[in-house]
Design a protein around this motif. Structure first.
Motif, PDB file in Angstrom:
ATOM      1  N   TYR A  26      12.771  -5.433  -1.392  1.00 33.76           N
ATOM      2  CA  TYR A  26      12.028  -6.498  -2.055  1.00 33.76           C
ATOM      3  C   TYR A  26      10.582  -6.085  -2.270  1.00 33.76           C
ATOM      4  O   TYR A  26      10.113  -5.115  -1.674  1.00 33.76           O
ATOM      5  CB  TYR A  26      12.097  -7.818  -1.259  1.00 33.76           C
ATOM      6  CG  TYR A  26      11.422  -7.799   0.090  1.00 33.76           C
ATOM      7  CD1 TYR A  26      10.110  -8.243   0.244  1.00 33.76           C
ATOM      8  CD2 TYR A  26      12.085  -7.349   1.212  1.00 33.76           C
ATOM      9  CE1 TYR A  26       9.494  -8.235   1.488  1.00 33.76           C
ATOM     10  CE2 TYR A  26      11.485  -7.342   2.462  1.00 33.76           C
ATOM     11  CZ  TYR A  26      10.179  -7.783   2.584  1.00 33.76           C
ATOM     12  OH  TYR A  26       9.577  -7.786   3.820  1.00 33.76           O
ATOM     13  N   ARG A  27       9.906  -6.838  -3.115  1.00 33.84           N
ATOM     14  CA  ARG A  27       8.499  -6.656  -3.411  1.00 33.84           C
ATOM     15  C   ARG A  27       7.783  -7.947  -3.040  1.00 33.84           C
ATOM     16  O   ARG A  27       8.366  -9.021  -3.068  1.00 33.84           O
ATOM     17  CB  ARG A  27       8.280  -6.362  -4.896  1.00 33.84           C
ATOM     18  CG  ARG A  27       9.040  -5.179  -5.449  1.00 33.84           C
ATOM     19  CD  ARG A  27       8.464  -3.867  -5.110  1.00 33.84           C
ATOM     20  NE  ARG A  27       7.124  -3.698  -5.672  1.00 33.84           N
ATOM     21  CZ  ARG A  27       6.375  -2.616  -5.451  1.00 33.84           C
ATOM     22  NH1 ARG A  27       6.836  -1.626  -4.707  1.00 33.84           N
ATOM     23  NH2 ARG A  27       5.182  -2.515  -5.971  1.00 33.84           N
ATOM     24  N   TRP A  61      12.886  -8.879  -6.384  1.00 31.37           N
ATOM     25  CA  TRP A  61      13.477  -7.558  -6.518  1.00 31.37           C
ATOM     26  C   TRP A  61      13.961  -7.409  -7.942  1.00 31.37           C
ATOM     27  O   TRP A  61      14.743  -8.234  -8.429  1.00 31.37           O
ATOM     28  CB  TRP A  61      14.620  -7.334  -5.537  1.00 31.37           C
ATOM     29  CG  TRP A  61      15.194  -5.958  -5.657  1.00 31.37           C
ATOM     30  CD1 TRP A  61      16.460  -5.629  -6.053  1.00 31.37           C
ATOM     31  CD2 TRP A  61      14.527  -4.721  -5.427  1.00 31.37           C
ATOM     32  NE1 TRP A  61      16.619  -4.267  -6.077  1.00 31.37           N
ATOM     33  CE2 TRP A  61      15.426  -3.681  -5.695  1.00 31.37           C
ATOM     34  CE3 TRP A  61      13.244  -4.389  -5.032  1.00 31.37           C
ATOM     35  CZ2 TRP A  61      15.089  -2.335  -5.573  1.00 31.37           C
ATOM     36  CZ3 TRP A  61      12.905  -3.048  -4.910  1.00 31.37           C
ATOM     37  CH2 TRP A  61      13.836  -2.056  -5.176  1.00 31.37           C
ATOM     38  N   GLU A  85       4.155  -0.390   2.212  1.00 28.88           N
ATOM     39  CA  GLU A  85       2.729  -0.138   2.025  1.00 28.88           C
ATOM     40  C   GLU A  85       1.918  -0.863   3.094  1.00 28.88           C
ATOM     41  O   GLU A  85       0.943  -0.313   3.621  1.00 28.88           O
ATOM     42  CB  GLU A  85       2.281  -0.598   0.642  1.00 28.88           C
ATOM     43  CG  GLU A  85       2.853   0.231  -0.492  1.00 28.88           C
ATOM     44  CD  GLU A  85       2.427  -0.311  -1.824  1.00 28.88           C
ATOM     45  OE1 GLU A  85       1.274  -0.026  -2.233  1.00 28.88           O
ATOM     46  OE2 GLU A  85       3.215  -1.035  -2.460  1.00 28.88           O
ATOM     47  N   SER A 131       6.177 -11.497   6.071  1.00 22.71           N
ATOM     48  CA  SER A 131       6.525 -11.851   4.692  1.00 22.71           C
ATOM     49  C   SER A 131       7.228 -13.200   4.649  1.00 22.71           C
ATOM     50  O   SER A 131       6.929 -14.039   3.796  1.00 22.71           O
ATOM     51  CB  SER A 131       7.425 -10.777   4.070  1.00 22.71           C
ATOM     52  OG  SER A 131       6.751  -9.556   3.982  1.00 22.71           O
ATOM     53  N   GLY A 154       4.479 -10.384  -3.876  1.00 22.62           N
ATOM     54  CA  GLY A 154       3.459 -10.698  -4.872  1.00 22.62           C
ATOM     55  C   GLY A 154       2.717 -11.962  -4.500  1.00 22.62           C
ATOM     56  O   GLY A 154       3.149 -12.730  -3.647  1.00 22.62           O
ATOM     57  N   THR A 172       2.699  -6.321  -7.567  1.00 28.20           N
ATOM     58  CA  THR A 172       3.401  -6.522  -6.308  1.00 28.20           C
ATOM     59  C   THR A 172       3.209  -5.301  -5.426  1.00 28.20           C
ATOM     60  O   THR A 172       2.796  -4.242  -5.897  1.00 28.20           O
ATOM     61  CB  THR A 172       4.909  -6.756  -6.532  1.00 28.20           C
ATOM     62  OG1 THR A 172       5.472  -5.602  -7.164  1.00 28.20           O
ATOM     63  CG2 THR A 172       5.164  -7.996  -7.381  1.00 28.20           C
ATOM     64  N   ILE A 173       3.536  -5.466  -4.149  1.00 31.74           N
ATOM     65  CA  ILE A 173       3.479  -4.342  -3.218  1.00 31.74           C
ATOM     66  C   ILE A 173       4.827  -4.191  -2.538  1.00 31.74           C
ATOM     67  O   ILE A 173       5.608  -5.139  -2.449  1.00 31.74           O
ATOM     68  CB  ILE A 173       2.372  -4.517  -2.160  1.00 31.74           C
ATOM     69  CG1 ILE A 173       2.641  -5.752  -1.287  1.00 31.74           C
ATOM     70  CG2 ILE A 173       1.006  -4.587  -2.809  1.00 31.74           C
ATOM     71  CD1 ILE A 173       1.805  -5.807  -0.022  1.00 31.74           C
ATOM     72  N   CYS A 174       5.070  -3.012  -2.040  1.00 31.31           N
ATOM     73  CA  CYS A 174       6.245  -2.742  -1.229  1.00 31.31           C
ATOM     74  C   CYS A 174       5.884  -3.054   0.228  1.00 31.31           C
ATOM     75  O   CYS A 174       4.775  -2.737   0.669  1.00 31.31           O
ATOM     76  CB  CYS A 174       6.630  -1.272  -1.372  1.00 31.31           C
ATOM     77  SG  CYS A 174       8.060  -0.810  -0.385  1.00 31.31           S
TER      78      CYS A 174
END
Length: 78
Positions: free
Chosen positions: A72-73, A60, A24, A47, A75, A19-21
């Motif tokens: 949250y992340r 999360w 990023e 998102s 993916g 996953t990414i933040c």
């Protein structure tokens, strides 16, 4: 680069289950030395659109989220 492109590029560069933040993606959009914080609203909105389209999932601490809110992340959808 759009927020959707930034999210896709970062996810593509990671393992399939990674996953990414959101920050990023904002940092990638802002570029070196850019003000990434001003890009965060765009990333949050993107998102949500990507979730609606079924392209990504949000979570999360391993728990799925329906909408981008709070920490949250992002993916890949499976």
């Amino acid at each position: 680069m759009t927020p959707e492109e930034a999210i896709a590029a970062l996810l593509q560069a990671r393992a399939a289950d990674a996953t990414i933040c959101p920050s990023e993606a904002a940092r990638l959009m802002a570029g070196a030395g850019g003000d990434w914080r001003t890009r965060m609203d765009d990333v949050h909105e993107a998102s949500g659109r990507l979730v609606d389209a079924g392209d990504v999932v949000l979570s999360w601490k391993g728990r799925p989220l329906a909408r981008p809110e709070g920490p949250y992340r992002i993916g890949r959808s499976r």
